[in-house]
Design an enzyme around this catalytic site. Sequence first.
Site, PDB file in Angstrom:
ATOM      1  CG  ASP A   1       4.560  -6.165   2.860  1.00  0.00           C
ATOM      2  OD1 ASP A   1       5.346  -7.139   2.749  1.00  0.00           O
ATOM      3  OD2 ASP A   1       3.704  -6.046   3.747  1.00  0.00           O
TER       4      ASP A   1
ATOM      5  CG  ASP B   1       1.409  -4.200  -1.969  1.00  0.00           C
ATOM      6  OD1 ASP B   1       1.227  -5.435  -1.887  1.00  0.00           O
ATOM      7  OD2 ASP B   1       1.261  -3.419  -1.015  1.00  0.00           O
TER       8      ASP B   1
ATOM      9  CB  SER C   1      -8.138 -11.031   1.502  1.00  0.00           C
ATOM     10  OG  SER C   1      -8.083 -10.178   0.421  1.00  0.00           O
TER      11      SER C   1
ATOM     12  CE  LYS D   1      -4.745  -4.189   5.299  1.00  0.00           C
ATOM     13  NZ  LYS D   1      -3.505  -4.910   5.443  1.00  0.00           N
TER      14      LYS D   1
ATOM     15  CE  LYS E   1     -13.231  -4.419   9.233  1.00  0.00           C
ATOM     16  NZ  LYS E   1     -12.799  -5.073  10.465  1.00  0.00           N
TER      17      LYS E   1
ATOM     18  CB  CYS F   1      39.038  10.689  13.280  1.00  0.00           C
ATOM     19  SG  CYS F   1      37.639  11.783  12.972  1.00  0.00           S
TER      20      CYS F   1
END
Length: 683
Positions: A34, A38, A83, A122, A299, A418
């Site tokens: 994302d 963005d 949105s 969110k 809000k 190893c």
Amino acid sequence: MADQDPAARAAELRALLHHHAHRYHVLDAPEIPDAEYDRLFAELQALEAAQAGLLTPDSPTQRVGGRVLEGFTPVRHAVPMLSIRTETDTTTAGALAFDERVRRELALPPEAPPVEYSAELKFDGLAINLRYEAGVLVQAATRGDGETGEDVTQNIRTVGQIPLRLQDGDDALPEVLEVRGEVYMRRDDFERLNQRQRDKGEKTYINPRNTAAGAVRQLDPAITAQRPLSFFAYGLGEVRGWRRPPTHALTLDALAALGVPVCADRAVVQGAEGLSVFHQAMGTRRDQLPFDIDGVVYKVNDVALQQRLGFVTREPRWAVAHKYPAQEQMTRLNAIEIQVGRTGKLTPVAKLEPVFVGGTTVSNATLHNVFELRRKGVRVGDSVIVRRAGDVIPEVVGRVGEGARAPYVPNFRMPRACPVCGSAVLRERGGIDHRCTGGLFCAAQRKQALLHFAGRRAMDIEGLGDKLVDQLVDGGLIRTVPELYTLGMAKLSALERMADKSAANLLAGLDKSKATTLARFLYALGIRHVGETTAKDLARHFGGLDRLMAASAEQLREVNDVGPVVAQSLRTFFDQPHNVEVVEQLRAAGITWPEHDGEAPDKGPQPLAGQTLVLTGTLPTLTRDEAKALVEAAGGKVAGSVSKKTSWVVAGVEAGSKLDKARELGVPVLDEAGLRALIDGQT
Ligand code: IVH
């Protein structure tokens, strides 16, 4: 990029964004994180803002992503699904900027009192509109492009947390009530799902968000039903025949009273200051939340003020999303190295081009094991997605894109010897882990054993970190754990770059660590399957080390949560003379702890002792009797009705008047996860 013609770059960005939006919304198969999307989006917005002619009507900045998947019936939303604008400044400045804008748009003079906000989380999932008619769920739809979404009713009906019928309260049920919220997947559910995939040898999912979104948009509801989905409401769509509460916070309360899941982590706050405090508080709690959030949402609380503020294009002026630093980023896989752990386990580790993710710069990330690595199909040179969520170790979750890569990049193989000590590497039959067989001969295992012993939750030796352990072991100064306590100023000062001050600090740290508890000491020994909790249980039960060392496997099993595997592991450890010797040497070095006579029969920890709980509604996984047994085993009592004396109310789906009563009396309310956390002592 810098010298590219802006028009050409804008066209390129449009094409890229269209491609990625399609992968994300339509194919449910994103190729980039994302944060990368963005960034591209912001770059295009900036270009368009800087030069008038660059904005085209088909620009991805001009619409809310999403298209209808073929196979689902389109649903036209009665009220568009909007949105919200995103405040990308992840510092508290984001909160200030929003509050300022609101005050300006409401034309409030500077001396006017602070605006009241509802601050919430969110959630990182998929937006859903649930339509209830006369209290019955009749339709569920995705957001789609905001105007038209997809009918996913059948799938949503399989989500246990979403009520199929609203709860009857004192008032009549609304004629129409559209509840909007987010379908998401809890982190623990996601981990369990991925574990199942691993057990089946199948591809693991990248993150909870894509998995939840993919599950909702499954064409076969039977598959959705197998995915553990959760839901939180955060708003309303169409409403008819229902008196809407005057504030957003009261709206969420009203939805909760109707039996709709609403997240308890929200607050009504005043002004920019209140928003900043909330943003910071949730930022620090983010890692402990049981689900992913990518920010918080503010809000304007008063619905009348919201109406005055109105909308710009598809975004309300009264709400904003304020992000946190992304937990996934894209970077280049430079190399794959092998790390040898305390028990000899070989872990492939990705060496990455350093990248800022989840709040820190990451240059190493785990690839878990060779099978996981093959499933992910990542190879040196690939662009990969790195994820760091919470205090979980950063991991490479997958490869970016599916394009071809240079043909000469070889497939990764586990070494046969190893890489640290050269001993043979073995894999248990049917097991997935490769292990070095060198034991304490292997410097890597020795170092890890020392680090574990010195760890904060073990002996808590201040001043003994990775670098010093490397020096001590590589320089041949110590080979075993007890030798730590034989270090003196002379030996330490001989170390390169060891200042007298740090040497003195370490010696003080060692000295201080000697007064400890039996639980810490047991945990510090690094006995297989004996974690912190088991060590505490053992210490409480036996009270003294000699009694514990003398206990038979049967006697060990009398301890809370000690099964045959743990009991056997303890016996094996203490049956080896070498280990007993280590214990004796440590005691001789002066390590002590208080002892007691032990307690039998062991009742286990009693975190709920003296507390009264009331159960109401249907819990997601526990029956009423199971929940009661759990509470009682933890020392609590279960009562039938809520009073001022009630310590907690545990509410599930369709909780009734008891929940209302709890709210009225201010009794704290928990869900099933909260109850478990309480019992595990995490609250
Ligand atoms: S409010 C008109 N509140 O974030 C306001 N959205 O663009 C509509 N989201 O996809 C959204 N948590 O699904 C709101 N507490 C929250 C949210 C939230 C997550 C998602 C939502 C939407 C995006 C906002």
